[in-house]
Design a protein around this motif. Structure first.
Motif, PDB file in Angstrom:
ATOM      1  N   VAL A 298       0.830  -1.200   0.000  1.00  0.00           N
ATOM      2  CA  VAL A 298       0.000   0.000   0.000  1.00  0.00           C
ATOM      3  C   VAL A 298       0.871   1.259   0.000  1.00  0.00           C
ATOM      4  N   MET A 299       2.048   1.212   0.652  1.00  0.00           N
ATOM      5  CA  MET A 299       2.934   2.378   0.672  1.00  0.00           C
ATOM      6  C   MET A 299       3.512   2.701  -0.703  1.00  0.00           C
ATOM      7  N   LEU A 300       3.513   1.756  -1.618  1.00  0.00           N
ATOM      8  CA  LEU A 300       4.065   1.989  -2.946  1.00  0.00           C
ATOM      9  C   LEU A 300       3.116   2.752  -3.863  1.00  0.00           C
ATOM     10  N   GLU A 301       1.914   3.035  -3.414  1.00  0.00           N
ATOM     11  CA  GLU A 301       0.960   3.820  -4.197  1.00  0.00           C
ATOM     12  C   GLU A 301       1.350   5.291  -4.156  1.00  0.00           C
ATOM     13  N   ARG A 302       0.792   6.081  -5.044  1.00  0.00           N
ATOM     14  CA  ARG A 302       1.144   7.500  -5.112  1.00  0.00           C
ATOM     15  C   ARG A 302       0.305   8.361  -4.177  1.00  0.00           C
ATOM     16  N   SER A 303      -0.781   7.872  -3.695  1.00  0.00           N
ATOM     17  CA  SER A 303      -1.652   8.657  -2.836  1.00  0.00           C
ATOM     18  C   SER A 303      -1.067   8.756  -1.427  1.00  0.00           C
TER      19      SER A 303
END
Length: 167
Positions: free
Chosen positions: A21-26
């Motif tokens: 989830v941390m690899l998302e841009r948001s």
């Protein structure tokens, strides 16, 4: 070591989901991922802390063998505080980015309807450096001539007395 396989699997899943989830841009997803990783770290410290035992309050008795090590508890409390601090920072960043996104392309700048008002007020408020230098020179000239417009007496600074002092 007597760690529950369920806790180990739960910790591994929390780490995997948190990193994914941390690899998302948001930024909101980064926050959720960081919370998952922080809680997985607390669970890892809990699993590695060893067997349960008595509270380590009284020492020097025959019950010292059944006391639990307090270091993992301290590490968990430290991890919780660090997790809370970084969460507060990320929440502030999320709020600021939301605020700037809501303003649109203008950002922190004012709209076109306020440009004329700002231009006239800034022109009257700003002076050139030569005007400042002239004003300072006029003040110094008036002070030297003693034609200061103010009625207040001009304070003087007396040098310290050096009577009888030799080096």
């Amino acid at each position: 070591m007597n760690a529950s396989l369920t806790l180990v699997v739960l910790m591994a899943v929390m780490y995997a989901c948190g990193v994914y989830v941390m690899l998302e841009r948001s930024l909101t997803r980064v926050l959720i991922g960081f919370l998952l990783v922080g809680n997985a770290t607390n669970l890892l410290i809990f699993i590695m802390s060893g067997r349960p035992g008595n509270a380590p309050i009284v020492t020097g008795t025959s019950l010292d063998d059944s006391m639990v090590d307090p270091v993992p508890q301290v590490l968990m409390l430290t991890a919780i505080v660090i997790n809370f601090g970084i969460t507060a920072l990320l929440l502030a960043l999320i709020y600021r980015s939301w605020w700037l996104a809501r303003l649109g392309d203008e950002g922190d700048n004012l709209g076109d309807e306020h440009v004329d008002d700002v231009a006239t007020s800034s022109e009257s408020a700003l002076r050139s450096s030569s005007e400042d230098e002239d004003a300072v020179q006029d003040s110094l000239d008036e002070f030297e001539r003693g034609t200061d417009d103010s009625d207040a007496p001009v304070p003087t600074i007396d040098p310290p007395a050096t009577e009888g002092k030799t080096r």
